[in-house]
Design a protein around this motif. Structure first.
Motif, PDB file in Angstrom:
ATOM      1  N   GLY A  70       0.794  -1.213   0.000  1.00 62.55           N
ATOM      2  CA  GLY A  70       0.000   0.000   0.000  1.00 62.55           C
ATOM      3  C   GLY A  70       0.830   1.267   0.000  1.00 62.55           C
ATOM      4  N   GLY A  71       2.062   1.197   0.516  1.00 62.67           N
ATOM      5  CA  GLY A  71       2.934   2.354   0.560  1.00 62.67           C
ATOM      6  C   GLY A  71       3.837   2.486  -0.650  1.00 62.67           C
ATOM      7  N   ASN A  93       1.432   7.105 -15.953  1.00 67.82           N
ATOM      8  CA  ASN A  93       0.756   8.263 -16.550  1.00 67.82           C
ATOM      9  C   ASN A  93      -0.109   9.004 -15.527  1.00 67.82           C
ATOM     10  OD1 ASN A  93       0.302   9.880 -18.871  1.00 67.82           O
ATOM     11  ND2 ASN A  93      -1.716   8.960 -19.129  1.00 67.82           N
ATOM     12  N   ILE A  94       0.115   8.746 -14.241  1.00 63.96           N
ATOM     13  CA  ILE A  94      -0.606   9.470 -13.198  1.00 63.96           C
ATOM     14  C   ILE A  94       0.076  10.821 -12.966  1.00 63.96           C
ATOM     15  CG2 ILE A  94      -1.187   9.530 -10.740  1.00 63.96           C
ATOM     16  CD1 ILE A  94      -1.457   6.499 -10.825  1.00 63.96           C
ATOM     17  N   GLY A  95      -0.681  11.879 -13.013  1.00 61.75           N
ATOM     18  CA  GLY A  95      -0.167  13.200 -12.669  1.00 61.75           C
ATOM     19  C   GLY A  95       1.092  13.572 -13.428  1.00 61.75           C
ATOM     20  N   ASP A  96       2.059  14.108 -12.678  1.00 64.01           N
ATOM     21  CA  ASP A  96       3.348  14.489 -13.247  1.00 64.01           C
ATOM     22  C   ASP A  96       4.446  13.818 -12.424  1.00 64.01           C
ATOM     23  OD1 ASP A  96       3.565  15.952 -10.861  1.00 64.01           O
ATOM     24  OD2 ASP A  96       2.906  17.808 -11.803  1.00 64.01           O
ATOM     25  N   PRO A  97       5.733  14.007 -12.777  1.00 60.71           N
ATOM     26  CA  PRO A  97       6.794  13.312 -12.030  1.00 60.71           C
ATOM     27  C   PRO A  97       6.780  13.578 -10.532  1.00 60.71           C
ATOM     28  CG  PRO A  97       7.669  14.134 -14.092  1.00 60.71           C
ATOM     29  CD  PRO A  97       6.272  14.662 -13.998  1.00 60.71           C
ATOM     30  N   ALA A  98       6.440  14.803 -10.122  1.00 62.25           N
ATOM     31  CA  ALA A  98       6.406  15.107  -8.689  1.00 62.25           C
ATOM     32  C   ALA A  98       5.345  14.287  -7.977  1.00 62.25           C
ATOM     33  CB  ALA A  98       6.153  16.598  -8.473  1.00 62.25           C
ATOM     34  N   VAL A  99       4.186  14.158  -8.597  1.00 60.70           N
ATOM     35  CA  VAL A  99       3.097  13.360  -8.018  1.00 60.70           C
ATOM     36  C   VAL A  99       3.479  11.890  -7.980  1.00 60.70           C
ATOM     37  CG1 VAL A  99       0.732  12.539  -8.408  1.00 60.70           C
ATOM     38  CG2 VAL A  99       1.263  14.978  -8.646  1.00 60.70           C
ATOM     39  N   ARG A 100       4.048  11.396  -9.072  1.00 62.89           N
ATOM     40  CA  ARG A 100       4.387   9.973  -9.139  1.00 62.89           C
ATOM     41  C   ARG A 100       5.492   9.600  -8.163  1.00 62.89           C
ATOM     42  NH1 ARG A 100       3.510  11.146 -14.640  1.00 62.89           N
ATOM     43  NH2 ARG A 100       5.727  11.311 -15.154  1.00 62.89           N
ATOM     44  N   ASN A 101       6.340  10.539  -7.809  1.00 60.83           N
ATOM     45  CA  ASN A 101       7.427  10.262  -6.868  1.00 60.83           C
ATOM     46  C   ASN A 101       7.018  10.392  -5.412  1.00 60.83           C
ATOM     47  OD1 ASN A 101      10.291   9.733  -8.076  1.00 60.83           O
ATOM     48  ND2 ASN A 101       9.303  11.159  -9.485  1.00 60.83           N
ATOM     49  N   ARG A 102       5.807  10.859  -5.141  1.00 65.34           N
ATOM     50  CA  ARG A 102       5.325  10.980  -3.757  1.00 65.34           C
ATOM     51  C   ARG A 102       4.058  10.155  -3.506  1.00 65.34           C
ATOM     52  NH1 ARG A 102       8.228  11.974   0.223  1.00 65.34           N
ATOM     53  NH2 ARG A 102       6.353  12.557   1.357  1.00 65.34           N
ATOM     54  N   GLY A 103       3.149  10.176  -4.452  1.00 67.24           N
ATOM     55  CA  GLY A 103       1.879   9.496  -4.253  1.00 67.24           C
ATOM     56  C   GLY A 103       2.018   7.990  -4.161  1.00 67.24           C
ATOM     57  N   THR A 104       1.100   7.344  -3.421  1.00 71.20           N
ATOM     58  CA  THR A 104       1.140   5.891  -3.224  1.00 71.20           C
ATOM     59  C   THR A 104      -0.158   5.248  -3.672  1.00 71.20           C
ATOM     60  OG1 THR A 104       0.260   5.986  -0.962  1.00 71.20           O
ATOM     61  CG2 THR A 104       2.663   6.189  -1.229  1.00 71.20           C
ATOM     62  N   ILE A 105      -0.089   3.977  -4.015  1.00 70.17           N
ATOM     63  CA  ILE A 105      -1.283   3.267  -4.450  1.00 70.17           C
ATOM     64  C   ILE A 105      -2.292   3.142  -3.312  1.00 70.17           C
ATOM     65  CG2 ILE A 105      -0.226   0.996  -4.000  1.00 70.17           C
ATOM     66  CD1 ILE A 105      -1.844  -0.087  -6.382  1.00 70.17           C
ATOM     67  N   GLY A 106      -1.800   2.901  -2.088  1.00 69.73           N
ATOM     68  CA  GLY A 106      -2.712   2.792  -0.958  1.00 69.73           C
ATOM     69  C   GLY A 106      -3.407   4.110  -0.660  1.00 69.73           C
ATOM     70  N   GLU A 154      -8.215   2.168   9.813  1.00 65.47           N
ATOM     71  CA  GLU A 154      -7.787   0.990   9.052  1.00 65.47           C
ATOM     72  C   GLU A 154      -6.802   1.414   7.959  1.00 65.47           C
ATOM     73  OE1 GLU A 154     -10.007  -3.043   7.368  1.00 65.47           O
ATOM     74  OE2 GLU A 154     -11.143  -1.183   7.618  1.00 65.47           O
ATOM     75  N   ILE A 155      -5.756   0.653   7.758  1.00 71.67           N
ATOM     76  CA  ILE A 155      -4.678   1.003   6.849  1.00 71.67           C
ATOM     77  C   ILE A 155      -4.573  -0.032   5.737  1.00 71.67           C
ATOM     78  CG2 ILE A 155      -2.168   1.295   6.638  1.00 71.67           C
ATOM     79  CD1 ILE A 155      -2.159   2.176   9.574  1.00 71.67           C
ATOM     80  N   ILE A 156      -4.461   0.436   4.498  1.00 73.33           N
ATOM     81  CA  ILE A 156      -4.215  -0.466   3.371  1.00 73.33           C
ATOM     82  C   ILE A 156      -2.751  -0.890   3.387  1.00 73.33           C
ATOM     83  CG2 ILE A 156      -4.146  -0.682   0.860  1.00 73.33           C
ATOM     84  CD1 ILE A 156      -6.477   1.266   0.713  1.00 73.33           C
TER      85      ILE A 156
END
Length: 261
Positions: A70-71, A93-106, A154-156
């Protein structure tokens, strides 16, 4: 911004304990939560960062199932989910590089934004969302716009994706945000085809069952040519497109996804 406490536990158990504090909020990559705090749309007194929990990161294949922590960041899914190419392409293809380097699937699945990409992949794949307490089938997990089956605190911890025979994701982007104005994920399995749509409905991600039936009998773009587009009455209508426009895009993108798969 405003003053708040920040905890960064190194284990799932530690995060669960920290979230028991009244008004505590879990923090994944922060791509949604931080802007929300800045806009004063939420003001938790404590943030519990999940970024130091190694156990909820990484990608592992077990037979025909791909398990993603999840992280795990979007950029790592894009690079490491080669066993499921359509999922890797979606993440890349999610967002931009900054988003992809911080955002998580969970974090994305927990937020369940109606225009996010991952919910369509999870629902089309018949994925299983694993938490610190239980396992939840994707069909039961998504319960409407920004609403999921998760209980408070609850945590994924992981998402289990059955790897399909064929799959593809088509996204018609809103150019400023790069969220999906409409996105369609098609996945073909031995027992049938699943089609999940994001970005279109006021109820959030949904399965287009009429297309699933047609494609399960004939996996070709021609199989859906005679279908009517989904009902537009409950589609999102805003400055970017009417409900009718989004319903039309659902059919067009489904055909493109099948052809590409």
């Amino acid at each position: 911004m405003y003053n708040f406490d920040l905890e960064q536990p190194s284990s799932v158990a530690g995060a669960v304990d920290a979230l028991k504090t009244e008004d505590a909020q879990a923090l994944g990559g922060g791509q949604t939560l931080i802007p929300t705090l800045k806009a004063r749309l939420a003001s938790p007194s404590k943030l519990v960062s999940l970024s130091a929990i190694a156990d909820i990161k990484g990608i592992r294949q077990d037979g025909d199932t791909l398990s993603i922590g999840g992280g795990t960041r979007h950029v790592d899914v894009a690079k490491g989910a080669g066993a499921y190419p359509a999922l890797a392409a979606l993440a890349g293809n999610i967002g931009d590089p900054a988003v992809r380097n911080r955002g998580t699937i969970g974090g994305s699945l927990a937020n369940n934004d109606p225009s996010a990409c991952y919910p369509s992949a999870a629902l089309a794949s018949g994925a299983t969302i694993v938490t610190n307490a239980r396992e939840i089938a994707a069909d039961d997990y998504f319960q409407g716009m920004f609403t999921t089956a998760l209980d408070e605190g609850e945590i994924i911890t992981a998402v289990k994706f059955p790897i399909p025979q064929k799959a593809n994701y088509q996204k018609f982007e809103q150019p400023a945000s790069r969220f999906a104005l409409v996105g369609v994920f098609v996945a073909k399995y031995a027992d049938g085809v699943r089609v999940a749509v994001t970005g279109a409905s006021n109820d959030g991600v949904f399965r287009w069952t009429e297309a699933e039936g047609a494609l399960s009998s004939d996996f070709s773009a021609d199989a859906i040519s005679g279908l009517s587009a989904p009902d537009a009455s409950d589609m999102i209508a805003d400055m970017h497109g009417t409900g009718e426009y989004r319903a039309h895009l659902v059919k067009v993108l489904t055909g493109r996804a099948v052809a590409a798969a």
